[in-house]
Motif scaffolding. Structure first.
Motif, PDB file in Angstrom:
ATOM      1  N   GLY A 156       0.789  -1.226   0.000  1.00  0.00           N
ATOM      2  CA  GLY A 156       0.000   0.000   0.000  1.00  0.00           C
ATOM      3  C   GLY A 156       0.818   1.271   0.000  1.00  0.00           C
ATOM      4  N   MET A 157       2.149   1.172  -0.092  1.00  0.00           N
ATOM      5  CA  MET A 157       3.005   2.355  -0.002  1.00  0.00           C
ATOM      6  C   MET A 157       4.010   2.418  -1.147  1.00  0.00           C
ATOM      7  SD  MET A 157       3.710   2.432   4.126  1.00  0.00           S
ATOM      8  CE  MET A 157       4.616   3.981   4.045  1.00  0.00           C
ATOM      9  N   ALA A 158       3.641   1.893  -2.311  1.00  0.00           N
ATOM     10  CA  ALA A 158       4.600   1.807  -3.417  1.00  0.00           C
ATOM     11  C   ALA A 158       5.108   3.176  -3.847  1.00  0.00           C
ATOM     12  CB  ALA A 158       3.968   1.077  -4.601  1.00  0.00           C
ATOM     13  N   ALA A 159       4.226   4.144  -3.972  1.00  0.00           N
ATOM     14  CA  ALA A 159       4.649   5.476  -4.420  1.00  0.00           C
ATOM     15  C   ALA A 159       5.590   6.110  -3.401  1.00  0.00           C
ATOM     16  CB  ALA A 159       3.443   6.366  -4.665  1.00  0.00           C
ATOM     17  N   TYR A 160       5.220   6.031  -2.140  1.00  0.00           N
ATOM     18  CA  TYR A 160       6.041   6.622  -1.079  1.00  0.00           C
ATOM     19  C   TYR A 160       7.402   5.946  -1.004  1.00  0.00           C
ATOM     20  CZ  TYR A 160       7.316   8.229   3.621  1.00  0.00           C
ATOM     21  OH  TYR A 160       7.972   8.786   4.700  1.00  0.00           O
ATOM     22  N   ALA A 161       7.408   4.614  -0.974  1.00  0.00           N
ATOM     23  CA  ALA A 161       8.668   3.878  -0.862  1.00  0.00           C
ATOM     24  C   ALA A 161       9.572   4.138  -2.061  1.00  0.00           C
ATOM     25  CB  ALA A 161       8.384   2.384  -0.717  1.00  0.00           C
ATOM     26  N   ALA A 162       8.995   4.115  -3.259  1.00  0.00           N
ATOM     27  CA  ALA A 162       9.790   4.351  -4.461  1.00  0.00           C
ATOM     28  C   ALA A 162      10.351   5.767  -4.489  1.00  0.00           C
ATOM     29  CB  ALA A 162       8.948   4.092  -5.705  1.00  0.00           C
ATOM     30  N   SER A 163       9.551   6.741  -4.068  1.00  0.00           N
ATOM     31  CA  SER A 163      10.024   8.126  -4.081  1.00  0.00           C
ATOM     32  C   SER A 163      11.143   8.340  -3.077  1.00  0.00           C
ATOM     33  CB  SER A 163       8.864   9.086  -3.789  1.00  0.00           C
ATOM     34  OG  SER A 163       8.418   8.979  -2.443  1.00  0.00           O
ATOM     35  N   LYS A 164      11.038   7.689  -1.934  1.00  0.00           N
ATOM     36  CA  LYS A 164      12.077   7.826  -0.910  1.00  0.00           C
ATOM     37  C   LYS A 164      13.348   7.085  -1.315  1.00  0.00           C
ATOM     38  CE  LYS A 164      10.069  10.379   2.277  1.00  0.00           C
ATOM     39  NZ  LYS A 164      10.641  11.665   2.734  1.00  0.00           N
ATOM     40  N   ALA A 165      13.186   5.941  -1.993  1.00  0.00           N
ATOM     41  CA  ALA A 165      14.365   5.231  -2.502  1.00  0.00           C
ATOM     42  C   ALA A 165      15.093   6.080  -3.535  1.00  0.00           C
ATOM     43  CB  ALA A 165      13.948   3.892  -3.094  1.00  0.00           C
ATOM     44  N   ALA A 166      14.326   6.736  -4.401  1.00  0.00           N
ATOM     45  CA  ALA A 166      14.937   7.604  -5.414  1.00  0.00           C
ATOM     46  C   ALA A 166      15.645   8.785  -4.762  1.00  0.00           C
ATOM     47  CB  ALA A 166      13.870   8.094  -6.386  1.00  0.00           C
ATOM     48  N   ALA A 167      15.039   9.388  -3.754  1.00  0.00           N
ATOM     49  CA  ALA A 167      15.666  10.514  -3.060  1.00  0.00           C
ATOM     50  C   ALA A 167      16.941  10.081  -2.349  1.00  0.00           C
ATOM     51  CB  ALA A 167      14.689  11.130  -2.064  1.00  0.00           C
ATOM     52  N   THR A 168      16.911   8.870  -1.810  1.00  0.00           N
ATOM     53  CA  THR A 168      18.094   8.340  -1.130  1.00  0.00           C
ATOM     54  C   THR A 168      19.259   8.182  -2.102  1.00  0.00           C
ATOM     55  OG1 THR A 168      16.796   7.182   0.557  1.00  0.00           O
ATOM     56  CG2 THR A 168      19.010   6.324   0.099  1.00  0.00           C
ATOM     57  N   MET A 169      19.011   7.528  -3.218  1.00  0.00           N
ATOM     58  CA  MET A 169      20.101   7.307  -4.175  1.00  0.00           C
ATOM     59  C   MET A 169      20.558   8.613  -4.820  1.00  0.00           C
ATOM     60  SD  MET A 169      22.313   5.326  -5.238  1.00  0.00           S
ATOM     61  CE  MET A 169      21.728   3.757  -4.578  1.00  0.00           C
ATOM     62  N   PHE A 170      19.618   9.533  -5.063  1.00  0.00           N
ATOM     63  CA  PHE A 170      20.010  10.837  -5.580  1.00  0.00           C
ATOM     64  C   PHE A 170      20.983  11.520  -4.626  1.00  0.00           C
ATOM     65  CE2 PHE A 170      19.461  15.388  -5.036  1.00  0.00           C
ATOM     66  CZ  PHE A 170      19.948  15.844  -6.248  1.00  0.00           C
ATOM     67  N   THR A 171      20.662  11.507  -3.335  1.00  0.00           N
ATOM     68  CA  THR A 171      21.507  12.173  -2.340  1.00  0.00           C
ATOM     69  C   THR A 171      22.899  11.564  -2.309  1.00  0.00           C
ATOM     70  OG1 THR A 171      19.552  12.721  -1.004  1.00  0.00           O
ATOM     71  CG2 THR A 171      21.687  12.803   0.096  1.00  0.00           C
ATOM     72  N   LYS A 172      22.966  10.237  -2.414  1.00  0.00           N
ATOM     73  CA  LYS A 172      24.274   9.577  -2.414  1.00  0.00           C
ATOM     74  C   LYS A 172      25.066   9.905  -3.685  1.00  0.00           C
ATOM     75  CE  LYS A 172      22.901   5.668   0.493  1.00  0.00           C
ATOM     76  NZ  LYS A 172      22.771   4.184   0.574  1.00  0.00           N
ATOM     77  N   CYS A 173      24.394   9.916  -4.825  1.00  0.00           N
ATOM     78  CA  CYS A 173      25.085  10.262  -6.074  1.00  0.00           C
ATOM     79  C   CYS A 173      25.602  11.689  -6.041  1.00  0.00           C
ATOM     80  CB  CYS A 173      24.149  10.073  -7.261  1.00  0.00           C
ATOM     81  SG  CYS A 173      23.776   8.346  -7.653  1.00  0.00           S
ATOM     82  N   LEU A 174      24.783  12.601  -5.547  1.00  0.00           N
ATOM     83  CA  LEU A 174      25.233  13.983  -5.403  1.00  0.00           C
ATOM     84  C   LEU A 174      26.442  14.040  -4.482  1.00  0.00           C
ATOM     85  CD1 LEU A 174      24.901  17.067  -5.730  1.00  0.00           C
ATOM     86  CD2 LEU A 174      23.317  16.991  -3.781  1.00  0.00           C
ATOM     87  N   GLY A 175      26.359  13.327  -3.370  1.00  0.00           N
ATOM     88  CA  GLY A 175      27.469  13.329  -2.426  1.00  0.00           C
ATOM     89  C   GLY A 175      28.768  12.837  -3.039  1.00  0.00           C
TER      90      GLY A 175
END
Length: 263
Positions: A156-175
């Motif tokens: 029931g949380m696919a959109a939320y989980a996917a968006s947070k996973a994307a934000a996580t990897m984005f932050t690491k790539c930026l770092g």
């Protein structure tokens, strides 16, 4: 002799922090914790009410600014104003987020798009603008508050989980891209935390105990520490990663969920 590493309570004295989603919950707790340790905090939210109350409670230490993270022009303007008015932007904490729950078969295009617009694209907008200033001066720190749902599937949380996973990897790539400039980027991944977002999922007074106990029917483990987090628990993790005590930590994801994900 090793260099002195500043400790609380004044470890952020002379530094400017911008916190998104600061009108309530984790964002408000982060803004309060940073201000208590000497930072000047620009508290942003798309709703003025919460950040105005926060600023009134911490006069001189917190400045409220209405900002919608989905609007890249507004983000660029606010961050430019912060640098102009305060001389620098030392810390960015991405907290703004929304939750839209539904099984994938029932998830609407609008709910998917809105979730990513805030939780992922919003992090992109703020981090890109902040990083431009931080890299130019050779120092700074970005912390993104994601979710343990980014690393563990949730029904029931696919959109939320996917968006947070994307934000996580984005932050690491930026770092990774900007590490050589002296700017650090890390992620804090909360589990169930006593916020308005969490309470919106509760149907009755027994819901917190069910969260702690877990739910086999939804493939969800309980919380080994036996409690739901307070927003302050998450804020303390953010403050640590933003501080000079974490000066050699970057590209990391710190789970603050009472052991719920068994990581």
């Amino acid at each position: 002799m090793p260099e002195h590493i500043p400790q609380e309570p004044g470890e952020f004295t002379g530094r400017t922090a911008l916190v998104t989603g600061a009108g309530q919950g984790i964002g408000a707790a982060v803004a309060t914790a940073l201000a208590a340790r000497g930072a000047h905090v620009v508290a942003t939210d798309r709703d003025a009410h919460g950040i105005d109350e926060l600023a009134a409670a911490h006069r001189g230490a917190i400045t409220p600014r209405v900002m919608d993270v989905t609007d890249h022009r507004a983000v660029t303007t606010v961050i430019g104003d912060v640098v102009r008015d305060h001389g620098s932007l030392d810390l960015l904490v991405n907290v703004a987020g929304i939750l839209r729950t539904a099984p994938v078969a029932e998830l609407t295009d609008a709910d998917w798009a809105d979730t990513f617009a805030v939780n992922t694209t919003g992090v992109f907008h703020t981090s890109r603008a902040a990083a431009a200033h931080m890299t130019a001066r050779g120092s700074g720190c970005i912390v993104t508050v994601a979710s343990n749902a980014a690393g563990v599937p949730r029904t029931g949380m696919a959109a939320y989980a996917a968006s947070k996973a994307a934000a996580t990897m984005f932050t690491k790539c930026l770092g990774l891209e900007i590490a050589r400039t002296g700017v650090r980027c890390n992620v804090v991944a909360p589990g169930s935390t006593d916020t308005a977002m969490q309470r919106s999922l509760w149907a009755d007074d027994e819901a917190p105990q069910r969260v702690i106990a877990g739910d086999p029917e939804t493939y969800r483990t309980g919380i080994p520490l036996g409690r739901i987090a307070d927003p302050q628990d998450i804020a303390e993790a953010v403050v640590f990663l933003a501080s000079d005590r974490a000066r050699h930590i970057t590209l990391q994801e710190l789970y603050v969920d009472g052991g719920a994900t068994l990581r």
